[in-house]
Design a protein around this motif. Structure first.
Motif, PDB file in Angstrom:
ATOM      1  N   GLY A   1       9.791   4.968   3.507  1.00  0.00           N
ATOM      2  CA  GLY A   1       9.613   3.625   4.038  1.00  0.00           C
ATOM      3  C   GLY A   1       8.287   3.440   4.752  1.00  0.00           C
ATOM      4  O   GLY A   1       7.409   4.314   4.745  1.00  0.00           O
ATOM      5  N   LEU A   2       8.143   2.291   5.399  1.00  0.00           N
ATOM      6  CA  LEU A   2       6.881   1.917   6.042  1.00  0.00           C
ATOM      7  C   LEU A   2       6.548   2.899   7.165  1.00  0.00           C
ATOM      8  O   LEU A   2       7.361   3.142   8.062  1.00  0.00           O
ATOM      9  CB  LEU A   2       6.974   0.500   6.600  1.00  0.00           C
ATOM     10  CG  LEU A   2       5.657  -0.143   7.036  1.00  0.00           C
ATOM     11  CD1 LEU A   2       4.733  -0.349   5.844  1.00  0.00           C
ATOM     12  CD2 LEU A   2       5.922  -1.475   7.731  1.00  0.00           C
TER      13      LEU A   2
ATOM     14  N   THR B   1       0.837  -1.191   0.000  1.00  0.00           N
ATOM     15  CA  THR B   1       0.000   0.000   0.000  1.00  0.00           C
ATOM     16  C   THR B   1       0.879   1.252   0.000  1.00  0.00           C
ATOM     17  O   THR B   1       1.800   1.382   0.805  1.00  0.00           O
ATOM     18  CB  THR B   1      -0.938   0.009   1.225  1.00  0.00           C
ATOM     19  OG1 THR B   1      -1.844  -1.082   1.106  1.00  0.00           O
ATOM     20  CG2 THR B   1      -1.731   1.300   1.292  1.00  0.00           C
ATOM     21  N   GLU B   2       0.575   2.155  -0.917  1.00  0.00           N
ATOM     22  CA  GLU B   2       1.409   3.337  -1.129  1.00  0.00           C
ATOM     23  C   GLU B   2       0.783   4.563  -0.469  1.00  0.00           C
ATOM     24  O   GLU B   2      -0.424   4.786  -0.566  1.00  0.00           O
ATOM     25  CB  GLU B   2       1.559   3.596  -2.621  1.00  0.00           C
ATOM     26  CG  GLU B   2       2.424   4.791  -2.972  1.00  0.00           C
ATOM     27  CD  GLU B   2       2.458   5.066  -4.460  1.00  0.00           C
ATOM     28  OE1 GLU B   2       3.119   6.045  -4.851  1.00  0.00           O
ATOM     29  OE2 GLU B   2       1.813   4.306  -5.228  1.00  0.00           O
TER      30      GLU B   2
ATOM     31  N   GLY C   1       7.112   3.271  10.887  1.00  0.00           N
ATOM     32  CA  GLY C   1       5.763   2.780  11.093  1.00  0.00           C
ATOM     33  C   GLY C   1       5.650   1.660  12.102  1.00  0.00           C
ATOM     34  O   GLY C   1       4.759   1.670  12.960  1.00  0.00           O
ATOM     35  N   VAL C   2       6.559   0.689  12.020  1.00  0.00           N
ATOM     36  CA  VAL C   2       6.495  -0.431  12.955  1.00  0.00           C
ATOM     37  C   VAL C   2       6.749   0.045  14.374  1.00  0.00           C
ATOM     38  O   VAL C   2       6.046  -0.335  15.316  1.00  0.00           O
ATOM     39  CB  VAL C   2       7.495  -1.533  12.544  1.00  0.00           C
ATOM     40  CG1 VAL C   2       7.568  -2.612  13.626  1.00  0.00           C
ATOM     41  CG2 VAL C   2       7.095  -2.147  11.210  1.00  0.00           C
TER      42      VAL C   2
ATOM     43  N   PHE D   1      -8.763   4.570  12.216  1.00  0.00           N
ATOM     44  CA  PHE D   1      -7.912   3.391  12.065  1.00  0.00           C
ATOM     45  C   PHE D   1      -6.451   3.819  12.024  1.00  0.00           C
ATOM     46  O   PHE D   1      -6.110   4.875  11.482  1.00  0.00           O
ATOM     47  CB  PHE D   1      -8.260   2.639  10.775  1.00  0.00           C
ATOM     48  CG  PHE D   1      -9.669   2.122  10.750  1.00  0.00           C
ATOM     49  CD1 PHE D   1      -9.960   0.842  11.177  1.00  0.00           C
ATOM     50  CD2 PHE D   1     -10.705   2.933  10.331  1.00  0.00           C
ATOM     51  CE1 PHE D   1     -11.264   0.375  11.180  1.00  0.00           C
ATOM     52  CE2 PHE D   1     -12.018   2.483  10.327  1.00  0.00           C
ATOM     53  CZ  PHE D   1     -12.297   1.204  10.752  1.00  0.00           C
ATOM     54  N   LEU D   2      -5.603   2.980  12.591  1.00  0.00           N
ATOM     55  CA  LEU D   2      -4.168   3.131  12.433  1.00  0.00           C
ATOM     56  C   LEU D   2      -3.739   2.170  11.338  1.00  0.00           C
ATOM     57  O   LEU D   2      -3.987   0.951  11.436  1.00  0.00           O
ATOM     58  CB  LEU D   2      -3.428   2.844  13.735  1.00  0.00           C
ATOM     59  CG  LEU D   2      -3.214   4.055  14.663  1.00  0.00           C
ATOM     60  CD1 LEU D   2      -4.540   4.634  15.100  1.00  0.00           C
ATOM     61  CD2 LEU D   2      -2.387   3.661  15.869  1.00  0.00           C
ATOM     62  N   VAL D   3      -3.116   2.699  10.290  1.00  0.00           N
ATOM     63  CA  VAL D   3      -2.847   1.936   9.078  1.00  0.00           C
ATOM     64  C   VAL D   3      -1.376   2.068   8.704  1.00  0.00           C
ATOM     65  O   VAL D   3      -0.798   3.166   8.788  1.00  0.00           O
ATOM     66  CB  VAL D   3      -3.740   2.445   7.926  1.00  0.00           C
ATOM     67  CG1 VAL D   3      -3.378   1.758   6.606  1.00  0.00           C
ATOM     68  CG2 VAL D   3      -5.212   2.227   8.257  1.00  0.00           C
ATOM     69  N   LEU D   4      -0.782   0.960   8.253  1.00  0.00           N
ATOM     70  CA  LEU D   4       0.597   0.976   7.771  1.00  0.00           C
ATOM     71  C   LEU D   4       0.609   1.070   6.248  1.00  0.00           C
ATOM     72  O   LEU D   4      -0.159   0.391   5.561  1.00  0.00           O
ATOM     73  CB  LEU D   4       1.335  -0.286   8.211  1.00  0.00           C
ATOM     74  CG  LEU D   4       1.620  -0.444   9.708  1.00  0.00           C
ATOM     75  CD1 LEU D   4       2.335  -1.761   9.968  1.00  0.00           C
ATOM     76  CD2 LEU D   4       2.442   0.721  10.238  1.00  0.00           C
TER      77      LEU D   4
END
Length: 560
Positions: free
Chosen positions: A233-234, A196-197, A286-287, A224-227
């Motif tokens: 990067g992520l 997902t971009e 993100g992680v 929502f929390l979305v990656l």
């Protein structure tokens, strides 16, 4: 005048009404130990409602009448709404009302997380599926804290005790619910493989998302929390369901998952086609940003599995206490005593570990605690969460299946509620990282964060000398750690050893002598025969069964 021929003999009366909290000795003791007797007593209204016939009926109805996706309205406009049975809303309204969402993060009370954990544990026994949106709402707040402005805006909404269902701007609602979108088709738990971009807009910190999410539960939630993959990067993003101007954000619900269990809850596949998003944390982190949400949901996986165990145990122990066979009550048969006592030991060990983890959250969040104590609790939570997530969740299907068997054929029919528990039992071992993911996370923590091993040693060391079997198990585990801390193929074995030692240390310190003795003899003493109901001789099985059986004023119907 009653026609006796119309009353079935030798049937256990329904286990309702009863107080799910006060009849659970292990839970009350854990809450009192980690909080206070006053906190335990304050949970009585929740416990009474959870054990009511009304709650039981709503739990069954919510699963018999699952969510329905409505992608378009009658004019052909895309709406992507999910409709729920009224029983779902009944359960959600009360779960939110009892503060089982994000309320602890804004509460002034010193034991808010223990109170919430005990309430979640007890209330989930009504119906486990609606625990998912409650859990994600609870878990979102620590991740939101990476951005003070975002946390200030959203935390009070998520902490509300008002259930306000429907797609409207969050600022116009009395309370909000949160969800998360992490996994994708090609990666699953390997979220770094996400495709997902996230494309930056002309406004700083705002993006549009383009891609999909393979498993997003509760798509009617408010945020929502979305990656997604940003230029660096992520990255983690905050995605509201409805924008501030009332426009619905572009989240296309492709379909709802047809799942083994958790059928009352809507788990969906989403397509993101220019979905508006606000960056949460730095690009490429993100992680690290969302990991706090993952940690909190893992705690609820442990609590949810322990709750399933306790519900299954209550039904089994109640049934055998009122059902007769071969001239006496089932509970008086030595082999059945062994089975139920073993179920009780498994349940109490899970409850003790789950509540200890909740207490660690309270300690970490308490600025008045000494820094060294907070550091210990933080390190313990880091290692004990994946240990408990692996072991407690992995034990649940076996335990629930054995409890179902105690009811015989009666336990195999839907009306008993036991099939619902059994279908639900594998869920938490898969959610938020499957067994392998959590076992490997244990190795990762041990190799990268030496303080976590010190915390584990300190925690189990508090029980040193209380039972020689526990002492030997701890020594063996330390030897395993020295030999194979980096051996991936042995990660599960190590996780089991460390988790069971933690449970044993808690039980020998705080449980009844009978329960602690049974746990050490079977789980640590080398006499486990591969199945429940194989406790060794010399244990006080009647005392263990009596401790676990709900103390409810009922007359049995055994006519022997």
């Amino acid at each position: 005048m009653t026609d006796a021929s119309r009353v079935a003999p030798n049937q256990a009366p329904p286990l309702t009404p009863y107080d799910v909290v006060t009849t659970d000795v292990a839970l009350v003791e854990a809450v009192t130990r980690h909080a206070s007797a006053e906190v335990a007593r304050g949970l009585a209204p929740l416990g009474e409602l959870a054990g009511s016939p009304e709650a039981r009926e709503h739990g069954l109805r919510a699963n018999e009448n699952g969510p329905v996706l409505v992608p378009f309205d009658r004019y052909g406009n895309r709406v992507d709404e999910v409709r729920f049975h009224p029983s779902w809303h009944w359960l959600m309204e009360r779960g939110v009302g009892f503060g089982l969402g994000a309320a602890p993060w804004t509460a002034d009370e010193p034991h808010a997380h223990v109170r919430r954990a005990a309430g979640f544990f007890a209330w989930s026994q009504t119906e486990p599926g609606h625990g998912c949106p409650l859990s994600m709402t609870y878990a979102a707040v620590p991740a939101l804290r990476v951005d003070d402005a975002v946390a200030k805006e959203w935390a009070p909404r998520l902490a509300s005790t008002v259930y306000d269902f429907g797609l409207r701007p969050a600022g116009e609602k009395l309370g909000s619910l949160a969800g998360m979108g992490m996994t994708e088709k090609q990666g699953g738990s390997d979220v770094r493989a996400n495709l997902t971009e996230a494309r930056p807009t002309d406004v700083h910190g705002e993006y549009t998302l383009h891609g999909h999410k393979w498993f997003t539960s509760a798509p009617m939630n408010d945020v929502f929390l979305v990656l997604a993959q940003a230029p660096e990067g992520l990255t983690c993003f905050l995605v509201p369901r409805v924008l501030a101007d009332g426009t619905r954000n572009r989240l296309d619900v492709v379909r709802l998952k047809d799942k083994l269990g958790n059928r009352s809850n809507a788990s969906s596949e989403l397509e993101l086609r220019g979905t508006w998003a606000q960056r949460l944390g730095d690009e490429g982190r993100g992680v690290r940003t969302i990991i706090e949400m993952v940690a909190a949901t893992r705690l609820d996986c442990v609590l949810g599995s322990a709750s399933l165990m306790r519900k299954a145990l209550s039904e089994a122990s109640w049934h055998v206490a009122h059902r007769g066979a071969f001239g006496s009550r089932l509970v008086d048969k030595p082999l059945m005593q062994n089975v139920v006592a073993d179920l009780a030991v498994e349940s109490e060990a899970a409850t003790a570990l789950a509540m200890r983890l909740a207490a660690a959250v309270d300690a970490v969040e308490d600025p008045d605690r000494p820094a060294t104590e907070r550091a210990h609790e933080r390190a313990l939570r880091r290692i004990a969460l994946p240990l408990a997530k692996f072991w407690v969740c992995k034990r649940t299907p076996t335990m629930v299946a054995e409890a179902l068997e105690c009811l015989g054929g009666n336990g195999y029919v839907e009306e008993s509620g036991m099939p619902l528990l059994f279908r639900e039992s594998p869920l938490n071992s898969i959610w938020e990282g499957s067994g392998n993911v959590n076992a490997l996370d244990v190795l990762r923590a041990l190799s990268r964060e030496p303080e976590v091993l010190d915390a584990w040693i300190t925690e189990v060391g508090r029980a040193q000398g209380a039972d020689p079997r526990l002492d030997r198990a701890i020594t063996t585990t330390l030897e395993t750690l020295a030999d194979s801390v980096a051996a991936e193929s042995q990660a599960r074995r190590l996780a089991v050893q460390m988790a069971v030692c933690l449970q044993g240390a808690l039980l020998v310190q705080h449980a009844s002598a009978e329960v602690a003795d049974a746990f050490c003899a079977s789980r640590l003493g080398g006499e486990y025969a591969g199945t429940l109901g194989t406790l060794p001789t010399g244990l006080d099985l009647p005392a263990i069964v009596a401790r676990a059986t709900p103390a409810v004023d009922r007359d049995g119907r055994f006519d022997g």
